[in-house]
Each structure stands twice: as structure tokens, then as C-alpha cells.
Design a protein around this motif. Structure first.
Motif, mmCIF file in Angstrom:
data_model
loop_
_atom_site.group_PDB
_atom_site.id
_atom_site.type_symbol
_atom_site.label_atom_id
_atom_site.label_comp_id
_atom_site.label_asym_id
_atom_site.label_seq_id
_atom_site.Cartn_x
_atom_site.Cartn_y
_atom_site.Cartn_z
ATOM 1 N N LEU A 180 39.973 53.648 42.464
ATOM 2 C CA LEU A 180 40.666 52.570 41.777
ATOM 3 C C LEU A 180 41.362 53.158 40.554
ATOM 4 N N HIS A 181 42.608 52.777 40.327
ATOM 5 C CA HIS A 181 43.337 53.314 39.191
ATOM 6 C C HIS A 181 42.998 52.592 37.890
ATOM 7 N N LEU A 182 42.404 51.398 38.026
ATOM 8 C CA LEU A 182 42.002 50.623 36.858
ATOM 9 C C LEU A 182 40.476 50.577 36.791
ATOM 10 N N PRO A 183 39.916 50.396 35.609
ATOM 11 C CA PRO A 183 38.460 50.296 35.492
ATOM 12 C C PRO A 183 37.909 49.147 36.330
ATOM 13 N N LYS A 184 36.674 49.286 36.752
ATOM 14 C CA LYS A 184 36.095 48.335 37.697
ATOM 15 C C LYS A 184 36.063 46.902 37.178
ATOM 16 N N GLU A 185 35.933 46.714 35.850
ATOM 17 C CA GLU A 185 35.873 45.349 35.328
ATOM 18 C C GLU A 185 37.186 44.601 35.518
ATOM 19 N N HIS A 186 38.271 45.328 35.756
ATOM 20 C CA HIS A 186 39.563 44.685 35.996
ATOM 21 C C HIS A 186 39.858 44.537 37.496
ATOM 22 N N CYS A 187 38.926 44.940 38.347
ATOM 23 C CA CYS A 187 39.166 44.932 39.797
ATOM 24 C C CYS A 187 38.121 44.147 40.574
ATOM 25 N N GLU A 188 37.159 43.558 39.887
ATOM 26 C CA GLU A 188 36.124 42.827 40.609
ATOM 27 C C GLU A 188 36.653 41.470 41.073
ATOM 28 N N LEU A 189 36.106 40.989 42.181
ATOM 29 C CA LEU A 189 36.499 39.701 42.734
ATOM 30 C C LEU A 189 35.679 38.593 42.084
ATOM 31 N N PRO A 190 36.103 37.341 42.221
ATOM 32 C CA PRO A 190 35.385 36.241 41.572
ATOM 33 C C PRO A 190 33.927 36.151 42.009
ATOM 34 N N LEU A 191 33.072 35.798 41.074
ATOM 35 C CA LEU A 191 31.677 35.427 41.326
ATOM 36 C C LEU A 191 30.740 36.593 41.600
ATOM 37 N N MET A 192 31.248 37.838 41.613
ATOM 38 C CA MET A 192 30.372 38.972 41.915
ATOM 39 C C MET A 192 30.909 40.244 41.273
ATOM 40 N N TYR B 19 31.502 47.612 48.262
ATOM 41 C CA TYR B 19 31.485 46.398 47.444
ATOM 42 C C TYR B 19 32.050 45.216 48.217
ATOM 43 N N LEU B 20 33.154 45.420 48.930
ATOM 44 C CA LEU B 20 33.760 44.337 49.688
ATOM 45 C C LEU B 20 32.862 43.891 50.844
ATOM 46 N N GLU B 21 32.200 44.833 51.497
ATOM 47 C CA GLU B 21 31.268 44.472 52.574
ATOM 48 C C GLU B 21 30.123 43.630 52.017
ATOM 49 N N ALA B 22 29.589 44.041 50.874
ATOM 50 C CA ALA B 22 28.510 43.278 50.243
ATOM 51 C C ALA B 22 28.999 41.900 49.804
ATOM 52 N N TYR B 23 30.234 41.835 49.365
ATOM 53 C CA TYR B 23 30.837 40.568 48.931
ATOM 54 C C TYR B 23 30.935 39.599 50.109
ATOM 55 N N ALA B 24 31.428 40.085 51.238
ATOM 56 C CA ALA B 24 31.555 39.243 52.424
ATOM 57 C C ALA B 24 30.187 38.755 52.910
ATOM 58 N N LYS B 25 29.214 39.630 52.842
ATOM 59 C CA LYS B 25 27.860 39.254 53.278
ATOM 60 C C LYS B 25 27.264 38.204 52.344
ATOM 61 N N ARG B 26 27.441 38.385 51.060
ATOM 62 C CA ARG B 26 26.852 37.457 50.085
ATOM 63 C C ARG B 26 27.390 36.044 50.263
ATOM 64 N N PHE B 27 28.691 35.917 50.548
ATOM 65 C CA PHE B 27 29.306 34.597 50.658
ATOM 66 C C PHE B 27 29.492 34.150 52.113
ATOM 67 N N ASP B 28 28.820 34.849 53.024
ATOM 68 C CA ASP B 28 28.819 34.478 54.436
ATOM 69 C C ASP B 28 30.241 34.354 54.982
ATOM 70 N N ILE B 29 31.054 35.354 54.665
ATOM 71 C CA ILE B 29 32.438 35.377 55.129
ATOM 72 C C ILE B 29 32.502 36.183 56.415
ATOM 73 N N ARG B 30 32.853 35.512 57.516
ATOM 74 C CA ARG B 30 32.891 36.162 58.819
ATOM 75 C C ARG B 30 34.254 35.936 59.465
ATOM 76 N N PRO B 31 35.212 36.796 59.180
ATOM 77 C CA PRO B 31 36.563 36.610 59.733
ATOM 78 C C PRO B 31 36.592 36.725 61.247
ATOM 79 N N PHE B 32 37.609 36.140 61.841
ATOM 80 C CA PHE B 32 37.901 36.358 63.250
ATOM 81 C C PHE B 32 38.849 37.545 63.325
ATOM 82 N N PHE B 33 38.375 38.668 63.850
ATOM 83 C CA PHE B 33 39.157 39.892 63.896
ATOM 84 C C PHE B 33 40.045 39.939 65.146
ATOM 85 N N ASN B 34 41.000 40.867 65.110
ATOM 86 C CA ASN B 34 41.938 41.079 66.217
ATOM 87 C C ASN B 34 42.707 39.802 66.561
#
Length: 420
Positions: free
Chosen positions: A78-90, A108-123
Motif C-alpha cells: 500500500l502506498h498510503l499508511p494503513k489507517e488511510h486504507c482500512e474499510l468501514p467497521l474493521m 485483510y479483505l478475506e477476513a473482512y468478507a468472512k466477518r460480515f458474511d459477504i459471499r459474492p456470486f463469482f464468475n
């Protein structure tokens, strides 16, 4: 989301009263449909989840954050510090470094999706999305691996989260077909390991072009950087703080013109006169230029030092290519074994969204400038188009979730179509 999983693949009656082909299924989605499972799509899904609104994410690739997973080079941080790149709520884990690596960000993104039960439809490639004004429903048509596998998702709210970087920009350079060596976009570049001992021309002087040149140097290649336009190069950190963070703090107290003058003064002290290296600065300051055109200044991570020592050559724009050479606009001719195009990405929204008011046909970005480009008409939203990185996407994600929650509380329950 469980209901959506159950109904996936089943045919339902079309609430618009239209006939369906045998190869087409129509699926009613009671919540918003989000197109794109990148950081922006995940962010808005999480914000909706927090407000007890289920959503459905459609993703053309087989993973979340496909740009990061499939089209980035190995050394990327990441070119910016992590505090400027985190997603909402985590927030990021506290043990992550100040500038997380590509793989740490993906974790981090995988953990984020798991925490908020985000299960996209792929392909699921969205080939069209159109609003029916009579029924006030969006029809989002997708295609799977097989051309005949078409599904139309019907919804009240459509959130475009494909972002500014959906498709590679490949310029037309005279003589490209004659060049004997490989020509690739940075989306296909992983490491300089396969370029050891080779003369490589990198086209484009943004953050990616600069960092690819540095990576090539570190793998004992001989890179040259083709620079067509002026560019602001700033230190990644100033006075013990990140340049971005320092800029945001200064803007609370001073006008952008004065902050720009300060950034350029400190940059001159730390980096020297970049024009002497062939990197001319634009007339507008870095923050003014970013605000008006979206052009991001380069944050130097060590490339300038290699330019100063001659390990990286700076060339003018390319005039034409031939079998093994590149001729530049100043008449200089050099031999090269390979060319890497660090020419960026663009939006692809206008290729599939059948709507002409919210998004510009010219660049596929919202017509309204930040911070007003997130909301369109008839339940249409955009997230990740602010040209302000993950910070801007997070801000839009919160606004969208709040707006849909407000609309949901005021509207009558949608009537789902009957299953056949």
C-alpha cells in the motif's frame, strides 16, 4: 443471503410479464445488487449488513479483489499508511506494518468478507443493466462460463462497484506490431526475475511505472522509463509522517495553494530538482492537480535514487517502435528486449450500464464531482469512483447504506415474483 443461495439457478415468473428463453433464469433479489467484489463492493456490503440489509454481489472473476489478486506485481505495498486504507467497521490488525504488503492486504479483505458474511456470486459477468421505468425495477443480466447460461437479477437498487480500474488502458503506439520482443501491461507483470540482464522500456511514470522500474533494477535488469507528461514526485514521508497524512492535516488549517507550496518546498529539499532528471513538474501543485484532474502524485519508494545513479534511464515519449528499437520524440533511438506498459486502467461502466445520466460516456465516471457522485436516480448508486482511493470508497459506502436504509423504511415491501 441464504434465500438468494436457495433461489440461485431456479426460474421464477418475470414480474415484468415478459417471456423467458429456456436458457434464461430470472431471480428476484429483495435487497441491493452490487456489481463488483473489490474493496469498494465489500465495503458497501458490510455497511448494508450493519443495517440489516441483505445484498447480492456479482463478480466476473473467481475471487474477491480480483485486481489485487490477479493483476498486481509481487512487491506491491500500500502506498498510503494503513489507517488511510482500512474499510468501514474493521481496522487493520495492529501487528500489520505501516504499509501492508499486497498479501497482507488480501488477507485483510478475506477476513473482512468472512466477518460480515459477504459471499459474492463469482464468475458472473454483467453484460447489461437496465431500469424499467414502468415497473421501477433494475434488470441485471449476467453470463457465466457458458455463453448460454444467462441469469437476469431483478432488484430495486443497483450499486455499481466496478471502480475506476476495471479495464487496462493499452495505448496505440506506431510500430507496436513490428516490435519483436514481448509487450505486456503491468496487469501481467509479477516480478523482474524473468527480465534479468534484459533492456526493458517501461511506458508511464505513475506509481506503478516507477515501482516496476525499481523492481527491475533489483533483479539486475536495465530499465528505461518513457515519460510523456509532467509528473509530481513527492517523498513517501515528510518530517516523520506520511506525506498523505501530513497533507490532510495541513488542509484543515491552510488553503490548498499554501499546502502545495509547502509540499513542493520540502520535496525540493529532500529529492532535489526532479526536472534535472527528466521529470518536469506540472504548473498546478500536486493537491490542486489531484482535485481537478484526479492525477495522483507519485510517492517515491526509492526509484529516484536509481535514476540519479543512472541505473534507470529517463526517456521522452515514444514516437514509434520497430523490430528491436524505440524512437523517442527527441530523435533518440534505443534498443530494447521488452516493453512494459504502465499505462493504467479505466472504467468499463458504459459498456454494460444502460443509463446515460449518472455516468459520463467519455470516461465512465460519475458526472457529478466528489462528494456528490455516489447517488444517481431510480435506486442507482456508485462506489469507488471518487479518485480518492479506499478512503473515498469507504465514505461513499456509508452514504449509500444510509440512503438505502432510509428508502427501505419509507417504501412498501417489494412483492417477490412467484417461483415456477
Amino acid at each position: 443471503m441464504d434465500y438468494l443461495k436457495e433461489v440461485e439457478g431456479k426460474r421464477v415468473h418475470d414480474p415484468l410479464g415478459r417471456k423467458m428463453s429456456k436458457s434464461e433464469s430470472r431471480i428476484w433479489v429483495p435487497g441491493p445488487v452490487i456489481v463488483g467484489a473489490g474493496p469498494s463492493g465489500l465495503a458497501v456490503a458490510a455497511c448494508l449488513n450493519e443495517r440489516d440489509i441483505s445484498s447480492l454481489i456479482l463478480e466476473r472473476e473467481n475471487c474477491i479483489a480480483s485486481l489485487w489478486n490477479l493483476k498486481t506485481y509481487d512487491r506491491l505495498h500500500l502506498h498510503l499508511p494503513k489507517e488511510h486504507c482500512e474499510l468501514p467497521l474493521m481496522p487493520f490488525p495492529p501487528d500489520f506494518p505501516r504499509y501492508p504488503t499486497k498479501h497482507q492486504f488480501l488477507n485483510y479483505l478475506e477476513a473482512y468478507a468472512k466477518r460480515f458474511d459477504i459471499r459474492p456470486f463469482f464468475n458472473k459477468t454483467v453484460v447489461s443493466a437496465e431500469f424499467d421505468p414502468r415497473r421501477r425495477l433494475w434488470q441485471v443480466k449476467t453470463r457465466g462460463f457458458k455463453e448460454e447460461e444467462e441469469i437476469v437479477y431483478l432488484c430495486q437498487w443497483l450499486i455499481v462497484a466496478t471502480g475506476e480500474n476495471a479495464e487496462e488502458v493499452v495505448p496505440e503506439i506506431q510500430g507496436m506490431n513490428e516490435f519483436a520482443g514481448p509487450i505486456i501491461h503491468t496487469s501481467s507483470y509479477k516480478s523482474g526475475d524473468s527480465y534479468r540482464g534484459k533492456r526493458v522500456l517501461v511506458v508511464g511514470c505513475g506509481n506503478s511505472g516507477m515501482e516496476v522500474c525499481l523492481d527491475l533494477c533489483n533483479h539486475n535488469a536495465f530499465p528505461s522509463l518513457a515519460v510523456r507528461d509532467s509528473v509530481h514526485v513527492l517523498p513517501q514521508e515528510m518530517l516523520g509522517r506520511s506525506t498523505f497524512g501530513l497533507s490532510m492535516w495541513l488542509l484543515k488549517w491552510f488553503p490548498v495553494r499554501l499546502v502545495d507550496q509547502f509540499l513542493l518546498l520540502v520535496s525540493r529539499m529532500m529529492l532535489g530538482d526532479t526536472a534535472r532528471l527528466g521529470l518536469n513538474r506540472p504548473k498546478l501543485g500536486p493537491l490542486q492537480l489531484k482535485s481537478l484532474s484526479g492525477k495522483t502524485p507519485v510517492l517515491d519508494v526509492g526509484t529516484l535514487a536509481k535514476i540519479k545513479t543512472g541505473n534507470i534511464k529517463v526517456c521522452r515519449g515514444i514516437k514509434q517502435l520497430s523490430c528491436h528499437t524505440a524512437e523517442f520524440v527527441d530523435g533518440r533511438v534505443e534498443n530494447f528486449d521488452a516493453i512494459i506498459l504502465a499505462t493504467g486502467y479505466k472504467s468499463n461502466v458504459t459498456s454494460w450500464l444502460k443509463e446515460g445520466n449518472m455516468f459520463s460516456e467519455k470516461d465512465g465516471l460519475p458526472r457529478k464531482p466528489f462528494p456528490n457522485g455516489w447517488k444517481g436516480e431510480c435506486g442507482l448508486y456508485a462506489v469507488g469512483f471518487t479518485k480518492r482511493g479506499l478512503l473515498g470508497a469507504s465514505l461513499d459506502a456509508r452514504r449509500i447504506a444510509e440512503d438505502i436504509k432510509r428508502a427501505e423504511s419509507m417504501a412498501f415491501p417489494a412483492y417477490p415474483p412467484r417461483q415456477s
